[in-house]
Write a protein that holds these residues in place. Structure first.
Motif, PDB file in Angstrom:
ATOM      1  N   ASP A  58       0.961  -1.129   0.060  1.00  0.00           N
ATOM      2  CA  ASP A  58       0.087   0.056   0.163  1.00  0.00           C
ATOM      3  C   ASP A  58       0.948   1.236  -0.017  1.00  0.00           C
ATOM      4  O   ASP A  58       1.883   1.310   0.900  1.00  0.00           O
ATOM      5  CB  ASP A  58      -0.894  -0.211   1.254  1.00  0.00           C
ATOM      6  N   PHE A  59       0.714   2.130  -0.852  1.00  0.00           N
ATOM      7  CA  PHE A  59       1.330   3.439  -0.865  1.00  0.00           C
ATOM      8  C   PHE A  59       1.489   3.962  -0.077  1.00  0.00           C
ATOM      9  O   PHE A  59       2.380   5.052   0.556  1.00  0.00           O
ATOM     10  CB  PHE A  59       1.027   4.071  -2.300  1.00  0.00           C
ATOM     11  N   TYR A  60       0.290   4.359   0.960  1.00  0.00           N
ATOM     12  CA  TYR A  60       0.206   4.917   2.099  1.00  0.00           C
ATOM     13  C   TYR A  60       0.518   4.530   3.491  1.00  0.00           C
ATOM     14  O   TYR A  60       0.192   5.163   4.352  1.00  0.00           O
ATOM     15  CB  TYR A  60      -1.257   5.709   1.670  1.00  0.00           C
ATOM     16  N   ASP A  61       1.083   3.444   3.310  1.00  0.00           N
ATOM     17  CA  ASP A  61       1.518   3.138   4.794  1.00  0.00           C
ATOM     18  C   ASP A  61       2.733   3.576   5.259  1.00  0.00           C
ATOM     19  O   ASP A  61       3.900   3.564   4.646  1.00  0.00           O
ATOM     20  CB  ASP A  61       1.777   1.443   4.275  1.00  0.00           C
ATOM     21  N   PRO A  62       2.461   4.274   6.488  1.00  0.00           N
ATOM     22  CA  PRO A  62       3.783   4.733   7.075  1.00  0.00           C
ATOM     23  C   PRO A  62       4.710   4.103   7.203  1.00  0.00           C
ATOM     24  O   PRO A  62       6.117   4.444   7.207  1.00  0.00           O
ATOM     25  CB  PRO A  62       3.035   5.112   8.309  1.00  0.00           C
ATOM     26  N   ALA A  63       4.755   2.569   7.522  1.00  0.00           N
ATOM     27  CA  ALA A  63       5.851   1.575   7.802  1.00  0.00           C
ATOM     28  C   ALA A  63       6.781   1.673   6.386  1.00  0.00           C
ATOM     29  O   ALA A  63       8.096   1.478   6.589  1.00  0.00           O
ATOM     30  CB  ALA A  63       5.312   0.251   8.116  1.00  0.00           C
ATOM     31  N   MET A  64       6.099   1.705   5.293  1.00  0.00           N
ATOM     32  CA  MET A  64       6.987   1.741   4.022  1.00  0.00           C
ATOM     33  C   MET A  64       7.696   3.023   3.931  1.00  0.00           C
ATOM     34  O   MET A  64       8.674   2.971   3.569  1.00  0.00           O
ATOM     35  CB  MET A  64       5.800   1.579   3.036  1.00  0.00           C
ATOM     36  N   TRP A  65       7.118   4.145   4.224  1.00  0.00           N
ATOM     37  CA  TRP A  65       7.570   5.392   3.930  1.00  0.00           C
ATOM     38  C   TRP A  65       8.892   5.479   5.273  1.00  0.00           C
ATOM     39  O   TRP A  65       9.950   6.050   4.752  1.00  0.00           O
ATOM     40  CB  TRP A  65       6.693   6.636   4.276  1.00  0.00           C
ATOM     41  N   ILE A  66       8.542   4.923   6.343  1.00  0.00           N
ATOM     42  CA  ILE A  66       9.695   5.152   7.227  1.00  0.00           C
ATOM     43  C   ILE A  66      10.760   4.228   6.666  1.00  0.00           C
ATOM     44  O   ILE A  66      12.122   4.653   6.767  1.00  0.00           O
ATOM     45  CB  ILE A  66       9.076   4.585   8.636  1.00  0.00           C
ATOM     46  N   SER A  67      10.602   3.096   6.354  1.00  0.00           N
ATOM     47  CA  SER A  67      11.620   2.109   5.977  1.00  0.00           C
ATOM     48  C   SER A  67      12.428   2.715   4.724  1.00  0.00           C
ATOM     49  O   SER A  67      13.733   2.548   4.429  1.00  0.00           O
ATOM     50  CB  SER A  67      11.233   0.655   5.504  1.00  0.00           C
ATOM     51  N   ALA A  68      11.558   3.354   3.803  1.00  0.00           N
ATOM     52  CA  ALA A  68      12.235   3.868   2.477  1.00  0.00           C
ATOM     53  C   ALA A  68      13.147   5.004   2.956  1.00  0.00           C
ATOM     54  O   ALA A  68      14.492   5.158   2.385  1.00  0.00           O
ATOM     55  CB  ALA A  68      11.177   4.458   1.553  1.00  0.00           C
ATOM     56  N   VAL A  69      12.712   5.884   3.877  1.00  0.00           N
ATOM     57  CA  VAL A  69      13.837   7.146   4.283  1.00  0.00           C
ATOM     58  C   VAL A  69      14.659   6.447   5.036  1.00  0.00           C
ATOM     59  O   VAL A  69      16.131   7.106   4.693  1.00  0.00           O
ATOM     60  CB  VAL A  69      12.945   8.143   4.978  1.00  0.00           C
ATOM     61  N   ALA A  70      14.637   5.496   5.955  1.00  0.00           N
ATOM     62  CA  ALA A  70      15.795   4.811   6.655  1.00  0.00           C
ATOM     63  C   ALA A  70      16.705   4.366   5.811  1.00  0.00           C
ATOM     64  O   ALA A  70      17.849   4.387   5.973  1.00  0.00           O
ATOM     65  CB  ALA A  70      15.084   4.038   7.552  1.00  0.00           C
ATOM     66  N   GLY A  71      16.232   3.623   4.667  1.00  0.00           N
ATOM     67  CA  GLY A  71      17.336   3.159   3.705  1.00  0.00           C
ATOM     68  C   GLY A  71      18.015   4.153   3.070  1.00  0.00           C
ATOM     69  O   GLY A  71      19.060   3.954   2.679  1.00  0.00           O
ATOM     70  N   ALA A  72      17.381   5.013   2.447  1.00  0.00           N
ATOM     71  CA  ALA A  72      17.842   6.221   1.800  1.00  0.00           C
ATOM     72  C   ALA A  72      19.193   6.768   2.671  1.00  0.00           C
ATOM     73  O   ALA A  72      20.215   7.374   2.443  1.00  0.00           O
ATOM     74  CB  ALA A  72      16.874   7.292   1.428  1.00  0.00           C
ATOM     75  N   LEU A  73      18.832   7.116   4.198  1.00  0.00           N
ATOM     76  CA  LEU A  73      19.705   7.741   4.913  1.00  0.00           C
ATOM     77  C   LEU A  73      20.914   6.654   5.199  1.00  0.00           C
ATOM     78  O   LEU A  73      21.951   7.254   5.140  1.00  0.00           O
ATOM     79  CB  LEU A  73      18.922   8.094   6.374  1.00  0.00           C
ATOM     80  N   ILE A  74      20.798   5.480   5.495  1.00  0.00           N
ATOM     81  CA  ILE A  74      21.698   4.509   5.144  1.00  0.00           C
ATOM     82  C   ILE A  74      22.676   4.625   4.151  1.00  0.00           C
ATOM     83  O   ILE A  74      23.815   4.526   4.306  1.00  0.00           O
ATOM     84  CB  ILE A  74      21.312   3.038   5.570  1.00  0.00           C
ATOM     85  N   LEU A  75      22.106   4.883   2.930  1.00  0.00           N
ATOM     86  CA  LEU A  75      23.010   4.728   1.655  1.00  0.00           C
ATOM     87  C   LEU A  75      23.716   6.070   1.614  1.00  0.00           C
ATOM     88  O   LEU A  75      24.866   6.216   1.512  1.00  0.00           O
ATOM     89  CB  LEU A  75      21.949   4.621   0.340  1.00  0.00           C
ATOM     90  N   LEU A  76      23.007   7.202   2.064  1.00  0.00           N
ATOM     91  CA  LEU A  76      23.726   8.450   2.244  1.00  0.00           C
ATOM     92  C   LEU A  76      24.837   8.096   3.076  1.00  0.00           C
ATOM     93  O   LEU A  76      26.097   8.964   2.857  1.00  0.00           O
ATOM     94  CB  LEU A  76      22.947   9.599   2.508  1.00  0.00           C
ATOM     95  N   ILE A  77      24.767   7.805   4.419  1.00  0.00           N
ATOM     96  CA  ILE A  77      25.908   7.567   5.220  1.00  0.00           C
ATOM     97  C   ILE A  77      26.991   6.504   4.756  1.00  0.00           C
ATOM     98  O   ILE A  77      28.228   7.344   4.736  1.00  0.00           O
ATOM     99  CB  ILE A  77      25.181   7.224   6.694  1.00  0.00           C
ATOM    100  N   VAL A  78      26.793   5.800   3.946  1.00  0.00           N
ATOM    101  CA  VAL A  78      27.764   4.771   3.518  1.00  0.00           C
ATOM    102  C   VAL A  78      28.383   5.643   2.525  1.00  0.00           C
ATOM    103  O   VAL A  78      29.727   5.523   2.265  1.00  0.00           O
ATOM    104  CB  VAL A  78      26.948   3.464   3.055  1.00  0.00           C
TER     105      VAL A  78
END
Length: 90
Positions: A58-78
């Motif tokens: 589901d596009f509007y699921d908050p867990a999906m958005w949190i995991s997407a932003v967390a993954g992007a943050l991890i990539l930026l840190i790496v």
């Protein structure tokens, strides 16, 4: 989710990650979108693998958005760990 939804999710997640972790990173709009899309996949994989919480489609699921932003943050840190501080002037 369709391909347009993934692109939109990637763009928004990449922008949020760059706002939370500001710096002079290369890439512009395309780089931000690709970072967000890759972060979405990374965050979803980490969530299902280690937290045992599958991400719904589901596009509007908050867990999906949190995991997407967390993954992007991890990539930026790496990226910054591998290629140095992007804030330093050369």
């Amino acid at each position: 989710m369709g391909i347009v939804s993934w692109l939109l999710l990637g763009l928004i997640a990449g922008v949020i990650a760059k706002v939370l972790l500001p710096g002079r990173d290369p890439g512009g709009l395309v780089g931000t979108t690709l970072t967000g899309i890759a972060g979405s996949f990374l965050g979803g994989w980490l969530s299902t693998r280690f937290l045992h919480r599958p991400i719904p489609k589901d596009f509007y699921d908050p867990a999906m958005w949190i995991s997407a932003v967390a993954g992007a943050l991890i990539l930026l840190i790496v990226y910054r760990l591998l290629f140095g501080n992007s804030r330093a002037r050369r």
